[in-house]
Design a protein around this motif. Sequence first.
Motif, PDB file in Angstrom:
ATOM      1  N   ALA A 124       0.127  -0.998   0.251  1.00 38.21           N
ATOM      2  CA  ALA A 124       0.206  -0.267  -0.015  1.00 38.21           C
ATOM      3  C   ALA A 124       1.249   1.173   0.239  1.00 38.21           C
ATOM      4  O   ALA A 124       0.628   2.517  -0.945  1.00 38.21           O
ATOM      5  N   ALA A 125       1.732   1.148   0.484  1.00 43.53           N
ATOM      6  CA  ALA A 125       2.926   2.242   0.772  1.00 43.53           C
ATOM      7  C   ALA A 125       3.982   2.661  -0.185  1.00 43.53           C
ATOM      8  O   ALA A 125       3.591   4.000  -1.004  1.00 43.53           O
ATOM      9  N   ALA A 126       4.048   1.558  -0.843  1.00 46.77           N
ATOM     10  CA  ALA A 126       4.625   1.209  -2.498  1.00 46.77           C
ATOM     11  C   ALA A 126       4.203   1.945  -3.626  1.00 46.77           C
ATOM     12  O   ALA A 126       4.203   3.167  -4.338  1.00 46.77           O
ATOM     13  N   ALA A 136      -1.348   5.321   3.176  1.00 52.38           N
ATOM     14  CA  ALA A 136      -1.016   4.371   3.326  1.00 52.38           C
ATOM     15  C   ALA A 136      -2.236   4.034   4.832  1.00 52.38           C
ATOM     16  O   ALA A 136      -3.070   3.078   4.864  1.00 52.38           O
ATOM     17  N   GLY A 137      -1.861   4.719   5.441  1.00 48.06           N
ATOM     18  CA  GLY A 137      -1.951   4.272   6.784  1.00 48.06           C
ATOM     19  C   GLY A 137      -3.963   4.175   6.908  1.00 48.06           C
ATOM     20  O   GLY A 137      -4.866   3.733   7.331  1.00 48.06           O
ATOM     21  N   LEU A 165      -5.702   1.283   5.531  1.00 45.59           N
ATOM     22  CA  LEU A 165      -5.420   0.360   6.235  1.00 45.59           C
ATOM     23  C   LEU A 165      -6.523   0.012   7.738  1.00 45.59           C
ATOM     24  O   LEU A 165      -5.962  -0.665   8.197  1.00 45.59           O
ATOM     25  N   GLY A 166      -6.483   1.639   7.614  1.00 39.44           N
ATOM     26  CA  GLY A 166      -6.922   1.576   9.040  1.00 39.44           C
ATOM     27  C   GLY A 166      -5.793   2.075  10.105  1.00 39.44           C
ATOM     28  O   GLY A 166      -6.166   1.953  10.912  1.00 39.44           O
ATOM     29  N   LEU A 167      -4.822   2.394   9.699  1.00 37.91           N
ATOM     30  CA  LEU A 167      -3.886   2.680  10.909  1.00 37.91           C
ATOM     31  C   LEU A 167      -2.984   3.860  10.698  1.00 37.91           C
ATOM     32  O   LEU A 167      -3.785   4.807   9.957  1.00 37.91           O
ATOM     33  N   VAL A 188       2.244   2.802  10.059  1.00 37.99           N
ATOM     34  CA  VAL A 188       2.941   2.333   8.928  1.00 37.99           C
ATOM     35  C   VAL A 188       4.761   2.132   8.970  1.00 37.99           C
ATOM     36  O   VAL A 188       4.995   1.136   8.299  1.00 37.99           O
ATOM     37  N   SER A 189       4.413   3.282   9.424  1.00 39.41           N
ATOM     38  CA  SER A 189       6.328   2.885   9.882  1.00 39.41           C
ATOM     39  C   SER A 189       7.042   2.405  10.321  1.00 39.41           C
ATOM     40  O   SER A 189       7.797   1.355   9.756  1.00 39.41           O
TER      41      SER A 189
END
Length: 295
Positions: free
Chosen positions: A20-22, A30-31, A34-36, A41-42
């Motif tokens: 997702a981050a890519a 991305a967070g 994904l609900g983060l 994420v880091s």
Amino acid sequence: MPASSHLGLPPLNALVVFEAAARLANFSRAGTELGLTQSAVSRQILKLEAFIGGKLFQRTPSGVSLTPLGESYVAEVRRILGDLVAVTHGARGSAGPRQVTLACSHGIADLWLMPRLQALDAALPGIELRLRVTDDVHHLRLDEFDLAIFYRRERPTGVALHVLGTEDVVPVAAPGRPALQDDPAPTLLAIEDSLREWTDWQHWFGAATMPLPARARFWRLGSYALAVQAATQGLGTTLGWTWLLRDHLASGVLVPAHGFHLRSEGSFYLMRPLDRHVRRVVRQAMDWLVASNAG
């Protein structure tokens, strides 16, 4: 001992976060997907980098970009995640319900799909339909749907395509309202949504080489379906996508308010992810949607 350590596998949750981050080139986005939190994420990325022993991302002014290692790794991760999705869908298709997830925009759901759902249910008894309705097609992942119907200016990639209709836009209004060129003070019904790729009034007037009437007023409504409903009630003129509104035009509930049709390269596409086994019910639904569109 965790299964991933026992099998020599990387942390599996971190792979999903990494993909997702890519794809989004941003830890915060991305967070959100994904609900983060961004920090979560880091932490997942750091865990994965520690496992691999190399850096996957580098910071940029707008977010992050992949390192050469990250570029090569994400291609394989996407392939493997796609295979996992395909295997899971195959298992669900053989052992589970006849569920089909169909993604589409709000306008397509309201104006094209909803009038056809009763016929779809009759044609495919026992189908379990799950609608994923969003106008943010750019952040829609291929693993979130079996089929999708969206308007796109650019031809989509990574999916099998069937063109359901092209972009053909003409002002429409209820019968009896004056033609647009004869109305010195028209009420122009519009929407205001930065995520949309659709043509707006400024584009149409420019393409028609017609000046915007000085006394024109805009009603900016919350959705395209509301703009169409307001037009059918005689409240003003809206831009009509003839593919979406062909039932309205065929019945005479709406009629063209000007002779100029704006045509562009954009199309309404029925899409199916290429990286997935096509379950029988998905194939049946796809064939039915194509046949319904032709009818």
